[in-house]
Each structure stands twice: as C-alpha cells, then as structure tokens.
Design an enzyme around this catalytic site. Sequence first.
Site: not given
Length: 327
Positions: A156-157
């Site tokens: 998850h960025c």
Amino acid sequence: MMITPVHRFRDIERKPEYLQPEKCVPPPSRASLGTMWFIRDGCGIACAVVTWMLVFYADFVVLLVMLVPSRDYVYSVINGTLFNTLAFLALASHFRAMLTDPGAVPKGNATKEFIESLQLKPGQVVYKCPKCCSIKPDRAHHCSVCKRCIRKMDHHCPWVNNCVGENNQKYFVLFTMYIALISLHALIMVGFHFLYCFEEDWTKCSSFSPPTTVILLILLCFEALLFLIFTSVMFGTQVHSICTDETGIERLKNQKPTWEKISGWEGMKLAFGGAFSLGWFNPFSNLSCKSPAPAEAVAAAPASAIMTQEEIEQFLARDVAVQVLNE
C-alpha cells in the site's frame, strides 16, 4: 487459483464464529456500485496532495526562475516542453494509479450460495478473510487501509493513496519512472543555470532577486535529488517484481510459489497489457490482459464429484473447511 490443497502453509485463526457463512452480508450487485475507486484515508489524501504540490513547485521554478528569463529561446522552448510533458504524464499516471481498482476481491462474498457455486470437491479448501468476509483468491492479501483483499497486492503506497495490485501496477511503474525523469531533468537544468549565473550577472539570470533565486534553486535541487533516488529505487523494485512474478509481500514472507510463474518479458507484457508498444508508456491506455473473476477461476468439477447440500453444510461447519487468515 482460489482452490488450494489443505497442506499449503498459511497463518490460520481457528475461531468458529468466523466460519459462519450466514454472518456474511452478500455483496451489492454490480449495477448498484459506482465506477470510481477512491480510498478515504486522511494520510493518503494528504500525501497525494503533497505530491501534486511538489510537482507544481518544480514546474514553477523551472519555468519562471530558469527558462523564462533565459536569453536562449530555443533552449527554453525545448526544455520547457519536455519538462511539462513529463510532468503531465507523471501526474496522469499518479491519477490513474490512485483511482484505479487495484484488484479488490468482492466484499462479503463468503456466503453459502457463492461457495455452492464453486462446485467444490470433497477435501478441497477455500480461504476466507475474516476482516472483509471474502473468499480469497490465491496470492490475495488483506489491506488494512483499503479494508479489502487485493489480488497480487505488492504494497500500500500512501503517495498514491492506494494499494499497488494487479490492475494498477502499470500506472504506478509509469508514475515512478516519469517522476525520476523529471527529477533528473530538473537537476541537469539547475546545474546549467548555476553555471550560467556564475558567468553572468545574477540580477540578469533570473526575474527574482539573487537570494530568492538561490533559495528556490537549492530547494528544487534537494527535492529533485531526493525523489530521483526514491522513485528510481521503487521503479527498479517494481520491474524486478514483475519480471520475477513475485510481489513485495511474497518476497518479504519468503513465500514459496504455488502458482505457475510468468517471468521475464512475458510478465512485463502481462503487467503492461500486451506486446511492447508506445501504449506501455501511456497512462491513459487500459489493460487488455485481465485475470478472470474469482468465480470463473475455479474449474468445474465433474457432476459425480460435486458436493451435496448436506455435505456443503458439514464442510462449512468443520474447522478445516473454511480456513481464516490473519493478514
């Protein structure tokens, strides 16, 4: 694949209340769902806004501090066009990476009706996520920020306020590539501008005062160097993950592959949507290579091997039937 052997290693939480399919709310129909994917996470939204502001700041310094005051018209037009084209592609890639469904598994589909539709053979196992009440396909992982299970989730960025999965990995790779390119381009132009200003009068090489010009250029240099290093590393790790057909989570867990790997050039073609073309570098092109829906990914069993209603109820009641993951 969704159906996996019992002996496959997973972290399993054996809580009986999670094994009740009647507690799962059926997912809404596709007709009632919106087409836009957006994660309402305060930190992610703030990071996305900061990303756009930093790109706009770089564009401001490049145009108004370095290129507009330049006496070389051809130099200014060429570099201004190139920088703004790359910046536009970077922001477009960021936009697509942020608003594209990364491969979310339908929420709440761990119902008796859905499990019956899988036509399971006796002894086969489906994996159920207790957090989003979904039947998990192989290589899917639950994201605590998106609150969904994501197919081929890499990570998850927060900078794109989204997970990087099988549906938006191309756009994330393009985003890191274009940010690295504009960072490198900005550093080169800052170097040439400093040389020009040292040779000429500082009051003539910028429309701002010399102290302001120096501060703006130093800040741009620091920003460009930082993001050049960061995005280059991210670009390299993403390309490596695609070529080895191994996500970041699978690599961190040292997970042994139970799937048929599609490595090298074939992996790149699958991730970027077809054979090599200019479309690979286009953030507006859609992916043509898509994985089948979870229900379609399971091969139908022979009629003689399909479980009866009573067997399904016993299957769901047993602790080894629907195994619950803590991920």
